[in-house]
Motif scaffolding. Structure first.
Motif, PDB file in Angstrom:
ATOM      1  N   GLN A 123      -4.677   5.927  -1.198  1.00  9.10           N
ATOM      2  CA  GLN A 123      -3.927   5.410  -2.343  1.00  9.10           C
ATOM      3  C   GLN A 123      -4.069   3.926  -2.123  1.00  9.10           C
ATOM      4  N   ASP A 124      -4.941   3.364  -1.366  1.00  9.65           N
ATOM      5  CA  ASP A 124      -5.335   1.928  -1.598  1.00  9.65           C
ATOM      6  C   ASP A 124      -6.085   1.857  -2.740  1.00  9.65           C
ATOM      7  N   ILE A 125      -5.993   0.889  -3.574  1.00 14.34           N
ATOM      8  CA  ILE A 125      -6.843   0.412  -4.699  1.00 14.34           C
ATOM      9  C   ILE A 125      -8.254  -0.223  -4.471  1.00 14.34           C
ATOM     10  N   GLN A 126      -9.200   0.423  -4.602  1.00 11.87           N
ATOM     11  CA  GLN A 126     -10.460  -0.258  -4.134  1.00 11.87           C
ATOM     12  C   GLN A 126     -11.183  -0.988  -5.055  1.00 11.87           C
ATOM     13  N   GLY A 127     -10.475  -1.048  -6.470  1.00 12.85           N
ATOM     14  CA  GLY A 127     -11.237  -1.852  -7.379  1.00 12.85           C
ATOM     15  C   GLY A 127     -10.560  -1.577  -8.632  1.00 12.85           C
ATOM     16  N   LEU A 128     -10.515  -2.666  -9.493  1.00 15.06           N
ATOM     17  CA  LEU A 128      -9.958  -2.509 -10.997  1.00 15.06           C
ATOM     18  C   LEU A 128     -10.582  -3.239 -11.809  1.00 15.06           C
ATOM     19  N   ASN A 129     -10.711  -2.962 -13.125  1.00 18.20           N
ATOM     20  CA  ASN A 129     -11.356  -3.637 -14.049  1.00 18.20           C
ATOM     21  C   ASN A 129     -10.424  -4.359 -14.822  1.00 18.20           C
ATOM     22  N   GLU A 130     -11.112  -5.394 -15.645  1.00 19.04           N
ATOM     23  CA  GLU A 130     -10.351  -6.258 -16.239  1.00 19.04           C
ATOM     24  C   GLU A 130      -9.432  -5.813 -17.515  1.00 19.04           C
ATOM     25  N   PRO A 131      -9.717  -4.975 -18.045  1.00 19.50           N
ATOM     26  CA  PRO A 131      -8.807  -4.088 -19.155  1.00 19.50           C
ATOM     27  C   PRO A 131      -7.634  -3.623 -18.279  1.00 19.50           C
ATOM     28  N   PHE A 132      -7.779  -3.203 -17.331  1.00 21.51           N
ATOM     29  CA  PHE A 132      -6.364  -2.590 -16.464  1.00 21.51           C
ATOM     30  C   PHE A 132      -5.655  -3.909 -15.993  1.00 21.51           C
ATOM     31  N   ASP A 187      -0.712  -6.606 -16.638  1.00 20.42           N
ATOM     32  CA  ASP A 187      -0.332  -8.085 -16.235  1.00 20.42           C
ATOM     33  C   ASP A 187      -0.404  -7.939 -14.707  1.00 20.42           C
ATOM     34  N   ILE A 188      -1.401  -7.848 -14.185  1.00 20.25           N
ATOM     35  CA  ILE A 188      -1.599  -7.724 -12.668  1.00 20.25           C
ATOM     36  C   ILE A 188      -1.972  -9.325 -12.314  1.00 20.25           C
ATOM     37  N   GLY A 218      -2.082  -7.720  -0.852  1.00 24.15           N
ATOM     38  CA  GLY A 218      -1.566  -6.679   0.110  1.00 24.15           C
ATOM     39  C   GLY A 218      -1.016  -5.686  -0.510  1.00 24.15           C
ATOM     40  N   LEU A 219      -0.696  -5.724  -1.854  1.00 27.65           N
ATOM     41  CA  LEU A 219       0.035  -4.811  -2.450  1.00 27.65           C
ATOM     42  C   LEU A 219      -1.059  -3.707  -3.452  1.00 27.65           C
ATOM     43  N   LEU A 220      -2.304  -3.797  -3.045  1.00 22.92           N
ATOM     44  CA  LEU A 220      -3.263  -3.174  -3.686  1.00 22.92           C
ATOM     45  C   LEU A 220      -3.276  -1.751  -3.268  1.00 22.92           C
ATOM     46  N   ASN A 221      -2.028  -0.958  -3.457  1.00 24.43           N
ATOM     47  CA  ASN A 221      -1.899   0.319  -3.213  1.00 24.43           C
ATOM     48  C   ASN A 221      -1.196   1.029  -4.361  1.00 24.43           C
ATOM     49  N   ARG A 222      -1.410   2.306  -4.566  1.00 30.94           N
ATOM     50  CA  ARG A 222      -0.734   3.097  -5.802  1.00 30.94           C
ATOM     51  C   ARG A 222       0.599   2.990  -5.823  1.00 30.94           C
ATOM     52  N   ILE A 223       1.244   3.028  -4.374  1.00 32.66           N
ATOM     53  CA  ILE A 223       2.677   3.173  -4.085  1.00 32.66           C
ATOM     54  C   ILE A 223       3.331   1.674  -4.692  1.00 32.66           C
ATOM     55  N   ASP A 224       2.793   0.908  -4.166  1.00 33.00           N
ATOM     56  CA  ASP A 224       3.289  -0.875  -4.629  1.00 33.00           C
ATOM     57  C   ASP A 224       2.968  -1.054  -6.259  1.00 33.00           C
ATOM     58  N   PHE A 225       1.859  -0.425  -6.796  1.00 33.74           N
ATOM     59  CA  PHE A 225       1.682  -0.342  -8.323  1.00 33.74           C
ATOM     60  C   PHE A 225       3.017   0.305  -8.964  1.00 33.74           C
ATOM     61  N   HIS A 226       3.290   1.465  -8.440  1.00 34.10           N
ATOM     62  CA  HIS A 226       4.419   2.178  -9.175  1.00 34.10           C
ATOM     63  C   HIS A 226       6.024   1.854  -8.839  1.00 34.10           C
ATOM     64  N   PHE A 227       6.156   1.361  -7.538  1.00 40.93           N
ATOM     65  CA  PHE A 227       7.654   1.273  -7.091  1.00 40.93           C
ATOM     66  C   PHE A 227       8.048  -0.183  -6.885  1.00 40.93           C
ATOM     67  N   SER A 244       9.268  -3.572  -7.775  1.00 37.04           N
ATOM     68  CA  SER A 244       9.451  -4.234  -8.965  1.00 37.04           C
ATOM     69  C   SER A 244       9.295  -5.767  -9.014  1.00 37.04           C
ATOM     70  N   GLY A 245       8.421  -6.229  -8.225  1.00 36.41           N
ATOM     71  CA  GLY A 245       7.913  -7.623  -8.127  1.00 36.41           C
ATOM     72  C   GLY A 245       6.854  -7.391  -9.115  1.00 36.41           C
ATOM     73  N   LEU A 246       6.116  -6.413  -9.472  1.00 38.36           N
ATOM     74  CA  LEU A 246       4.993  -6.390 -10.217  1.00 38.36           C
ATOM     75  C   LEU A 246       5.440  -5.933 -11.497  1.00 38.36           C
ATOM     76  N   PRO A 247       4.816  -6.130 -12.496  1.00 36.59           N
ATOM     77  CA  PRO A 247       5.126  -5.920 -13.995  1.00 36.59           C
ATOM     78  C   PRO A 247       5.643  -4.249 -14.192  1.00 36.59           C
ATOM     79  N   ILE A 248       4.623  -3.443 -13.390  1.00 37.36           N
ATOM     80  CA  ILE A 248       4.565  -1.842 -14.019  1.00 37.36           C
ATOM     81  C   ILE A 248       5.991  -1.393 -13.826  1.00 37.36           C
ATOM     82  N   ARG A 249       6.904  -1.286 -12.804  1.00 36.88           N
ATOM     83  CA  ARG A 249       7.957  -0.671 -12.730  1.00 36.88           C
ATOM     84  C   ARG A 249       9.160  -1.301 -13.699  1.00 36.88           C
ATOM     85  N   PRO A 250       9.409  -2.655 -13.811  1.00 33.94           N
ATOM     86  CA  PRO A 250      10.297  -3.064 -14.671  1.00 33.94           C
ATOM     87  C   PRO A 250       9.939  -2.712 -16.220  1.00 33.94           C
ATOM     88  N   ARG A 251       8.632  -2.750 -16.672  1.00 30.55           N
ATOM     89  CA  ARG A 251       8.301  -2.408 -17.854  1.00 30.55           C
ATOM     90  C   ARG A 251       8.028  -0.782 -18.346  1.00 30.55           C
TER      91      ARG A 251
END
Length: 292
Positions: A129-138, A143-144, A152-161, A163-170
Motif C-alpha cells: 500500500q505504499d504509493i509508488q507514484g502519483l500524477n499532477e492531477p492527483f 492538495d497533497i 514518509g506518509l506516501l502510503n494509502r493508510i496515511d492518505f486515508h486516515f 488528519s494532517g493531510l487534506p483528504i480525511r478532513p475534506r
C-alpha cells in the motif's frame, strides 16, 4: 521414488515442520498466544494434520499432500517465505503471492508509463500500500503538499486516515460524508485482508496493521466482515479554480493491474457528478467526462 530418497525427503520435511513448531513454541515463553495455541505435536496433529503423529514416529513416510502442507503452514502461522520453504522441502511448487526483483521493476515501469497516458488523477500502489507514484492531477485534486517532510506518509493508510493531510478532513465535513468515509475504510480494509490472506504473518502486513492502529481507528478494524456494498462513490471537498471555494464533489475509483497479479496497480479517480466534472476539467481532464 526409491526408499533412500523417500527417507531423505521425510527427514527434511519433518525437520522443517518441527523447527518451525519449536520456534513458535519458544515465542510463547515471552507472551501467551492470543488464541491460547500451544504449538505442541499433539495440537498440530489435532488441528492441522490428523496423521502427524504417524509421520513423526515413522509409521508412514508418505509426504502429505500439498494442501495438507499448506494447512500445516497456516497452523504454524508461517510467513510467505517459511511456507514456501516448507512446500519446496516437500517437493511442491511455492506460492508466489507478490512480484519481486526484476519482475516487480518491470511492472512498476509499465505502471509509470501507463499512468503518464491517463488524463485523470491517478496513483500507483504497491502490495504494501505504499504509493509508488502519483500524477499532477492527483496532487492538485487532493492538495497533497510538495513538502518533502510528507514523503514518509506516501502510503494509502496515511492518505486515508492522517488528519494532517487534506483528504480525511475534506472527506468528513458533515454526518453523511463521515459515514461514507467510514464505510469506504471498512470495505477497503476487509478487501485488503481477503486479498492478502496468505501474507498475514509477513512483516510488511503486520507493519501495515500497526500503521492503521496508530490512527486509533479500532471501530474500523473491529467491524465484522460482511458483503461489501456496491456503491463505491466517495465525496470530498475540492477547490473550484474560478472562485477558490471548496465544494463537495462525488468521485469513484477504478484500478488497473498488469498481468495476473493485483499489484502494483494504478488507481484512477473519475468524476461522478457535474461539480466533479467541472473540477476535473480545471485539472486538465477531458472536457466531456460523461463517458466515465
Amino acid at each position: 521414488m526409491d526408499i533412500d530418497a523417500e527417507n531423505s525427503r521425510h527427514r527434511i520435511v519433518m525437520g522443517e515442520i518441527e523447527a518451525l513448531r519449536v520456534k513458535r513454541q519458544q515465542k510463547l515463553a515471552d507472551r501467551p498466544h492470543p488464541s491460547l495455541k500451544r504449538f505442541t505435536q499433539q495440537e498440530l496433529n489435532d488441528e492441522a494434520f490428523p496423521s502427524y503423529k504417524n509421520l513423526l514416529v515413522g509409521r508412514t513416510r508418505r509426504i502429505p499432500a500439498r494442501q495438507t502442507i499448506i494447512n500445516i503452514a497456516e497452523y504454524l502461522e508461517c510467513t510467505s517465505d517459511e511456507r514456501n520453504d516448507l512446500l519446496l522441502a516437500a517437493g511442491y511448487l511455492p506460492i508466489r503471492t507478490e512480484l519481486e526483483g526484476r519482475s516487480l521493476e518491470r511492472a512498476l515501469e509499465w505502471a509509470q508509463q501507463t499512468m503518464r497516458s491517463i488524463p485523470f488523477p491517478a496513483m500507483i500502489v504497491a502490495h504494501t500500500q505504499d504509493i509508488q507514484g502519483l500524477n499532477e492531477p492527483f496532487r492538485h485534486l487532493f492538495d497533497i503538499p510538495l513538502d518533502r517532510s510528507y514523503d514518509g506518509l506516501l502510503n494509502r493508510i496515511d492518505f486515508h486516515f492522517n488528519s494532517g493531510l487534506p483528504i480525511r478532513p475534506r472527506s468528513t465535513f458533515d454526518k453523511a460524508s463521515t459515514e461514507q468515509w467510514e464505510e469506504h475504510a471498512i470495505n477497503w480494509i476487509h478487501a485488503f485482508k481477503r486479498e492478502h490472506m496468505l501474507s498475514r504473518y509477513d512483516a510488511w502486513y503486520q507493519k501495515l496493521l500497526d500503521k492503521v492502529q496508530k490512527y486509533n481507528v479500532d471501530e474500523v478494524l473491529n467491524v465484522p466482515d460482511a458483503e461489501p456494498k456496491m456503491d463505491h462513490t466517495q465525496t470530498i471537498l475540492a477547490r473550484m479554480e474560478s472562485s477558490g471555494e471548496l465544494v463537495p464533489i462525488r468521485y469513484r475509483q477504478v484500478s488497473i493491474s498488469a498481468g495476473s497479479r493485483l499489484y502494483p496497480q494504478i488507481v484512477v479517480f473519475l468524476p461522478v457528478d457535474a461539480a466533479a466534472r467541472t473540477v476535473f476539467e480545471n485539472l486538465g481532464c477531458p472536457a466531456d467526462c460523461s463517458f466515465v
